[in-house]
Design a protein around this motif. Structure first.
Motif, PDB file in Angstrom:
ATOM      1  N   ALA A 172       0.843  -1.205   0.000  1.00  0.00           N
ATOM      2  CA  ALA A 172       0.000   0.000   0.000  1.00  0.00           C
ATOM      3  C   ALA A 172       0.876   1.251   0.000  1.00  0.00           C
ATOM      4  N   ASN A 173       1.931   1.234   0.787  1.00  0.00           N
ATOM      5  CA  ASN A 173       2.850   2.368   0.825  1.00  0.00           C
ATOM      6  C   ASN A 173       3.528   2.567  -0.530  1.00  0.00           C
ATOM      7  N   LYS A 174       3.905   1.475  -1.179  1.00  0.00           N
ATOM      8  CA  LYS A 174       4.511   1.565  -2.511  1.00  0.00           C
ATOM      9  C   LYS A 174       3.505   2.101  -3.529  1.00  0.00           C
ATOM     10  N   LEU A 175       2.252   1.676  -3.414  1.00  0.00           N
ATOM     11  CA  LEU A 175       1.207   2.163  -4.310  1.00  0.00           C
ATOM     12  C   LEU A 175       1.015   3.666  -4.145  1.00  0.00           C
ATOM     13  N   VAL A 176       0.938   4.121  -2.910  1.00  0.00           N
ATOM     14  CA  VAL A 176       0.769   5.547  -2.634  1.00  0.00           C
ATOM     15  C   VAL A 176       1.939   6.336  -3.223  1.00  0.00           C
ATOM     16  N   THR A 177       3.134   5.852  -3.011  1.00  0.00           N
ATOM     17  CA  THR A 177       4.321   6.518  -3.545  1.00  0.00           C
ATOM     18  C   THR A 177       4.288   6.567  -5.066  1.00  0.00           C
ATOM     19  N   GLN A 228       1.739   9.163  -6.129  1.00  0.00           N
ATOM     20  CA  GLN A 228       2.207  10.519  -5.829  1.00  0.00           C
ATOM     21  C   GLN A 228       3.348  10.952  -6.740  1.00  0.00           C
ATOM     22  N   GLN A 229       4.158   9.996  -7.193  1.00  0.00           N
ATOM     23  CA  GLN A 229       5.266  10.325  -8.084  1.00  0.00           C
ATOM     24  C   GLN A 229       4.852  10.356  -9.546  1.00  0.00           C
ATOM     25  N   GLY A 230       3.565  10.114  -9.796  1.00  0.00           N
ATOM     26  CA  GLY A 230       3.051  10.221 -11.144  1.00  0.00           C
ATOM     27  C   GLY A 230       3.447   9.101 -12.086  1.00  0.00           C
ATOM     28  N   GLU A 231       3.665   7.919 -11.534  1.00  0.00           N
ATOM     29  CA  GLU A 231       4.012   6.790 -12.387  1.00  0.00           C
ATOM     30  C   GLU A 231       2.855   6.463 -13.329  1.00  0.00           C
ATOM     31  N   ASP A 232       3.143   5.774 -14.396  1.00  0.00           N
ATOM     32  CA  ASP A 232       2.170   5.419 -15.419  1.00  0.00           C
ATOM     33  C   ASP A 232       1.003   4.651 -14.785  1.00  0.00           C
ATOM     34  N   PRO A 233      -0.225   5.174 -14.921  1.00  0.00           N
ATOM     35  CA  PRO A 233      -1.391   4.511 -14.308  1.00  0.00           C
ATOM     36  C   PRO A 233      -1.582   3.065 -14.773  1.00  0.00           C
ATOM     37  N   GLN A 234      -1.275   2.775 -16.021  1.00  0.00           N
ATOM     38  CA  GLN A 234      -1.439   1.404 -16.507  1.00  0.00           C
ATOM     39  C   GLN A 234      -0.486   0.444 -15.797  1.00  0.00           C
ATOM     40  N   TYR A 287      -1.035  -3.585  -9.071  1.00  0.00           N
ATOM     41  CA  TYR A 287      -1.793  -3.541  -7.818  1.00  0.00           C
ATOM     42  C   TYR A 287      -3.292  -3.837  -7.934  1.00  0.00           C
ATOM     43  N   ALA A 288      -3.797  -4.069  -9.125  1.00  0.00           N
ATOM     44  CA  ALA A 288      -5.243  -4.197  -9.335  1.00  0.00           C
ATOM     45  C   ALA A 288      -5.898  -5.211  -8.408  1.00  0.00           C
ATOM     46  N   ASP A 289      -5.278  -6.369  -8.210  1.00  0.00           N
ATOM     47  CA  ASP A 289      -5.901  -7.404  -7.379  1.00  0.00           C
ATOM     48  C   ASP A 289      -5.864  -7.079  -5.891  1.00  0.00           C
ATOM     49  N   LEU A 290      -5.045  -6.103  -5.492  1.00  0.00           N
ATOM     50  CA  LEU A 290      -4.929  -5.753  -4.073  1.00  0.00           C
ATOM     51  C   LEU A 290      -5.714  -4.501  -3.688  1.00  0.00           C
ATOM     52  N   ILE A 291      -6.081  -3.695  -4.666  1.00  0.00           N
ATOM     53  CA  ILE A 291      -6.745  -2.428  -4.353  1.00  0.00           C
ATOM     54  C   ILE A 291      -8.053  -2.618  -3.572  1.00  0.00           C
ATOM     55  N   PRO A 292      -8.935  -3.559  -3.941  1.00  0.00           N
ATOM     56  CA  PRO A 292     -10.153  -3.720  -3.124  1.00  0.00           C
ATOM     57  C   PRO A 292      -9.851  -4.046  -1.658  1.00  0.00           C
ATOM     58  N   ALA A 350     -10.733  -1.830   1.594  1.00  0.00           N
ATOM     59  CA  ALA A 350     -11.536  -2.428   2.667  1.00  0.00           C
ATOM     60  C   ALA A 350     -10.854  -2.294   4.024  1.00  0.00           C
ATOM     61  N   MET A 351      -9.530  -2.346   4.013  1.00  0.00           N
ATOM     62  CA  MET A 351      -8.777  -2.253   5.260  1.00  0.00           C
ATOM     63  C   MET A 351      -8.324  -0.824   5.562  1.00  0.00           C
ATOM     64  N   SER A 352      -8.781   0.126   4.751  1.00  0.00           N
ATOM     65  CA  SER A 352      -8.434   1.551   4.914  1.00  0.00           C
ATOM     66  C   SER A 352      -6.930   1.802   4.867  1.00  0.00           C
ATOM     67  N   LEU A 353      -6.229   1.037   4.055  1.00  0.00           N
ATOM     68  CA  LEU A 353      -4.795   1.253   3.893  1.00  0.00           C
ATOM     69  C   LEU A 353      -4.523   2.325   2.842  1.00  0.00           C
ATOM     70  N   ILE A 354      -5.488   2.525   1.964  1.00  0.00           N
ATOM     71  CA  ILE A 354      -5.418   3.620   1.000  1.00  0.00           C
ATOM     72  C   ILE A 354      -6.781   4.291   0.974  1.00  0.00           C
ATOM     73  N   ASP A 355      -6.807   5.513   0.497  1.00  0.00           N
ATOM     74  CA  ASP A 355      -8.038   6.280   0.425  1.00  0.00           C
ATOM     75  C   ASP A 355      -8.507   6.326  -1.025  1.00  0.00           C
ATOM     76  N   MET A 356      -9.793   6.202  -1.226  1.00  0.00           N
ATOM     77  CA  MET A 356     -10.352   6.232  -2.575  1.00  0.00           C
ATOM     78  C   MET A 356      -9.984   7.533  -3.297  1.00  0.00           C
ATOM     79  N   MET A 357      -9.889   8.614  -2.565  1.00  0.00           N
ATOM     80  CA  MET A 357      -9.532   9.901  -3.177  1.00  0.00           C
ATOM     81  C   MET A 357      -8.128   9.856  -3.784  1.00  0.00           C
ATOM     82  N   LEU A 358      -7.261   9.069  -3.214  1.00  0.00           N
ATOM     83  CA  LEU A 358      -5.909   8.923  -3.737  1.00  0.00           C
ATOM     84  C   LEU A 358      -5.929   8.335  -5.148  1.00  0.00           C
ATOM     85  N   LEU A 359      -6.948   7.555  -5.408  1.00  0.00           N
ATOM     86  CA  LEU A 359      -7.039   6.866  -6.685  1.00  0.00           C
ATOM     87  C   LEU A 359      -7.649   7.728  -7.785  1.00  0.00           C
TER      88      LEU A 359
END
Length: 130
Positions: free
Chosen positions: A81-86, A89-95, A101-106, A110-119
């Motif tokens: 989750a921390n790597k995803l946030v980074t 934030q660093q503007g890496e290619d969304p694809q 991370y697609a299989d881990l995002i839900p 659910a565990m509030s490790l990331i915020d939907m607004m971040l996405l």
């Protein structure tokens, strides 16, 4: 991260859950979740019990062995989750982000490790259809 680890992390975070609650949180087929939970029971990672007086339901909880493995799974998920946030934030290619991370995002949501607004930078993806 395999399905067993996802379930362990979720149970570690939330406590007792039904197979339906697990399936909804992970956006997985309930039948697949139930099969995985049965295997986890045989491995001694979880146990099933009935809960409720009038409206009984079967819930799953961690065993002491499962608790140890679940703690490691949650720590691994927190790192990801921390790597995803980074990456966002660093503007890496969304694809690239989605592929990784697609299989881990839900589960992270659910565990509030990331915020939907971040996405919001990845809005071209319909996260509700995972």
């Amino acid at each position: 991260m395999n399905l067993t680890d996802k379930i362990l992390a979720l149970l570690y975070d939330r406590g007792e859950l039904t197979s339906n609650e697990i399936a909804d949180s992970l956006r997985e087929d309930e039948e697949n979740i139930e099969l995985t939970l049965k295997g986890m029971e045989k491995e001694g990672l979880v146990f099933e019990k009935e809960k409720g007086l009038i409206f009984k339901k079967k819930v799953y909880s961690l065993t002491p062995t499962g608790l140890e493995k679940a703690k490691k799974a949650k720590e691994e998920l927190e790192e990801k989750a921390n790597k995803l946030v980074t990456a966002i934030q660093q503007g890496e290619d969304p694809q690239v982000i989605v592929q990784e991370y697609a299989d881990l995002i839900p589960l992270m949501l659910a565990m509030s490790l990331i915020d939907m607004m971040l996405l919001q930078d990845l809005m071209f993806i319909d996260f509700m259809n995972f």
